[in-house]
Design an enzyme around this catalytic site. Structure first.
Site, PDB file in Angstrom:
ATOM      1  N   HIS A 159      46.881  45.443  16.318  1.00 30.79           N
ATOM      2  CA  HIS A 159      45.405  45.418  16.262  1.00 30.79           C
ATOM      3  C   HIS A 159      44.827  44.454  17.302  1.00 30.79           C
ATOM      4  CE1 HIS A 159      45.788  47.262  12.172  1.00 30.79           C
ATOM      5  NE2 HIS A 159      46.831  46.450  12.132  1.00 30.79           N
ATOM      6  N   SER A 280      35.101  40.771  44.748  1.00 34.28           N
ATOM      7  CA  SER A 280      33.764  41.291  44.500  1.00 34.28           C
ATOM      8  C   SER A 280      32.923  41.032  45.733  1.00 34.28           C
ATOM      9  CB  SER A 280      33.163  40.581  43.292  1.00 34.28           C
ATOM     10  OG  SER A 280      31.760  40.646  43.355  1.00 34.28           O
ATOM     11  N   LYS A 286      35.804  36.315  42.034  1.00 33.23           N
ATOM     12  CA  LYS A 286      36.429  37.451  41.344  1.00 33.23           C
ATOM     13  C   LYS A 286      37.713  37.947  41.997  1.00 33.23           C
ATOM     14  CE  LYS A 286      34.912  39.622  38.327  1.00 33.23           C
ATOM     15  NZ  LYS A 286      33.770  40.529  38.281  1.00 33.23           N
ATOM     16  N   GLU A 293      42.576  49.635  36.700  1.00 33.37           N
ATOM     17  CA  GLU A 293      41.358  50.272  36.172  1.00 33.37           C
ATOM     18  C   GLU A 293      41.241  51.713  36.661  1.00 33.37           C
ATOM     19  OE1 GLU A 293      37.770  47.373  36.118  1.00 33.37           O
ATOM     20  OE2 GLU A 293      39.149  46.680  37.647  1.00 33.37           O
TER      21      GLU A 293
END
Ligand code: ARG
Length: 463
Positions: A159, A280, A286, A293
């Site tokens: 979980h 970024s 970043k 992704e």
């Protein structure tokens, strides 16, 4: 293209309108199959000559023409634009241009319906072989990482809540096992792909004395599809293959998701090399796990491919229907997307470092060994349900007093059960917890070592 030049123009008085031709042309996509189409035609022509349906000289001239066309397409000399309808027509028209009307004999005893099914099966065969290699390569990288990090303990999750200590190697080997089943599914799918449809002609077979088994042998097929109607009308091999790809992509998406989490500052369990991350354009701090992704995102395409081909085939009457021309898009997309994703994720993993210290930090401050306390009480005769409840209370106490389990005193433990003695503390150490596991396939170092030995052997024998 005027209708007089069309290969099926005989019965037609008017040419196909440009709009209709543009709409129905598939060459933009199916030109991918030009090699398969030519190799298939060469085998067909050799068989026609062996069966005395064509003369040796005709076969020779046609094959020579086909080989020339192959290099014309290889080098980009032959234009494959939309006027050509599809790759099969384009090659045949070019052949007739080159060798004269005799080139039309190539199509004796076959139809585009069995021809296109043949091309797809040849294409898919090669794609499956390549995909298996890529999957095995990924497994090797994961196995290598498991060996390298043998002994590193991390929190295992259920979980997405911390559950029990496990070995990082054990975690990585779970993916090796998943990919193994994908590999098996590819092998299994291959068996059903590797059957020859050619010779089914349009649907009913042909009255020419062709030898299908000979073509099967020449092209390396295991067998000949036994029903000519089935041979030209099903695309279940594409459905099966895109389903296998969907499963692979589902596995990759879970690994991607995990890398996205693990490389976040919140987890900080892993770091991907700069070469496989992006920055970024606005936030200088970043470092984004874009490859993971994108892989997670591309799953949508492959599931879409499966849904696409399933829907195309649904409710189609036997035998061939032009709807089936739409099968190329999902087929090619599933092959290309899955291949790219397996490849890139392999490289992302090669370039990922795991942060041992971060795992250790998390292990110190948590209740991961609570199950050990329950099991300890069970060993001393307490029924598991009671042991579970006692342990739950201990955890509640720790939370209330902001103390980790391992810092409790024996006196405190005795408030919950008189059964505790000094030896319980040993179990609270994550390493001891792991070493305590006995069951086959568990996270104990002994069992994980067995897995490593097993996979080393299995992967060594894979091509
Ligand atoms: N381009 C067609 C396809 O991919 C080839 C078969 C066409 N057959 C026909 N009878 N129109 O399905």
């Amino acid at each position: 293209m005027s209708q007089s030049k069309s290969l099926w123009g005989g019965r037609f008085k008017a040419a196909l309108s440009e709009a209709a031709l543009r709409f129905s042309s598939s060459i933009d996509l199916d030109k991918t199959l030009y090699q398969e189409d030519i190799y298939g035609s060469i085998a067909h022509v050799e068989m026609l000559a062996a069966c005395k349906i064509l003369t040796a000289e005709e076969s020779r001239r046609i094959r020579k023409g086909l080989k020339e066309i192959l290099s014309e397409i290889d080098s980009g000399k032959l234009s494959l634009s939309w006027e050509k309808e599809d790759i099969h027509m384009a090659i045949e028209q070019r052949l007739i241009q080159k060798v004269g009307a005799m080139g039309g004999k190539l199509h004796t005893g076959r139809s585009r319906n069995d021809q296109v099914a043949l091309d797809e099966r040849l294409y898919l065969r090669a794609a499956i072989i390549e995909m298996k290699k890529l999957v095995a390569q990924f497994q090797r990288v994961l196995l290598f990482k498991s060996e390298k990090h043998f002994g590193t303990i991390m929190p295992g999750y259920t979980h997405l809540q911390r559950a029990q200590p496990i070995l990082l190697s054990h975690h990585l080997l779970a993916y090796v096992a998943m990919l193994e089943r994908d590999y098996e599914r590819l092998t299994d799918c291959y068996k059903r792909v590797n059957r020859l449809p050619l010779g089914a002609a349009a649907l009913a077979g042909t009255s020419f004395p062709i030898d299908r088994a000979m073509v099967a042998r020449k092209l390396g097929f295991d067998s000949v599809l036994e029903n000519s109607i089935d041979a030209v009308s099903d695309r279940d091999y594409i459905i099966e293959f895109t389903a296998v790809c969907s499963n692979i992509m589902m596995h990759l998406s879970r690994m991607s998701e995990e890398l996205v989490l693990w490389t976040s500052q919140e987890f900080n369990f892993a770091r991907i090399d700069d070469a496989y991350t992006t920055g970024s354009s606005i936030m200088p701090q970043k470092k984004n796990p874009d490859m993971a992704e994108l892989t997670r995102g591309k799953v949508g395409r492959v599931y879409g491919d499966l849904m696409n081909i399933l829907t195309i085939m649904k409710g189609l009457p036997l035998a061939y229907n032009r709807d089936m021309q739409e099968d190329k898009q999902p087929l090619f997309d599933a092959v290309n997307t899955t291949r790219e994703c397996v490849y890139i994720m392999t490289h992302v993993y090669i370039h990922t470092k795991f942060e041992k210290e971060r795992f250790e930090e998390e292990l110190k401050n948590d209740f991961l060994t609570a199950t050990e306390i329950a099991d300890y009480l069970v060993m001393l005769g307490v029924p598991f349900r009671d042991a579970h409840s006692i342990t739950g209370k201990i955890v509640g106490y720790c939370i209330e007093h902001h103390t980790p389990l391992s810092k409790l005193s024996l006196k405190e433990l005795h408030k919950f059960s008189p059964k505790f003695s000094e030896d319980v503390f040993m179990l609270l150490d994550p390493l001891n917890s792991i070493e305590h596991k006995r069951s086959a396939g568990s996270t104990s170092p002994n069992e994980v070592k067995k897995q490593i030995v097993h996979w080393t052997r299995v992967l060594k024998h894979k091509k």
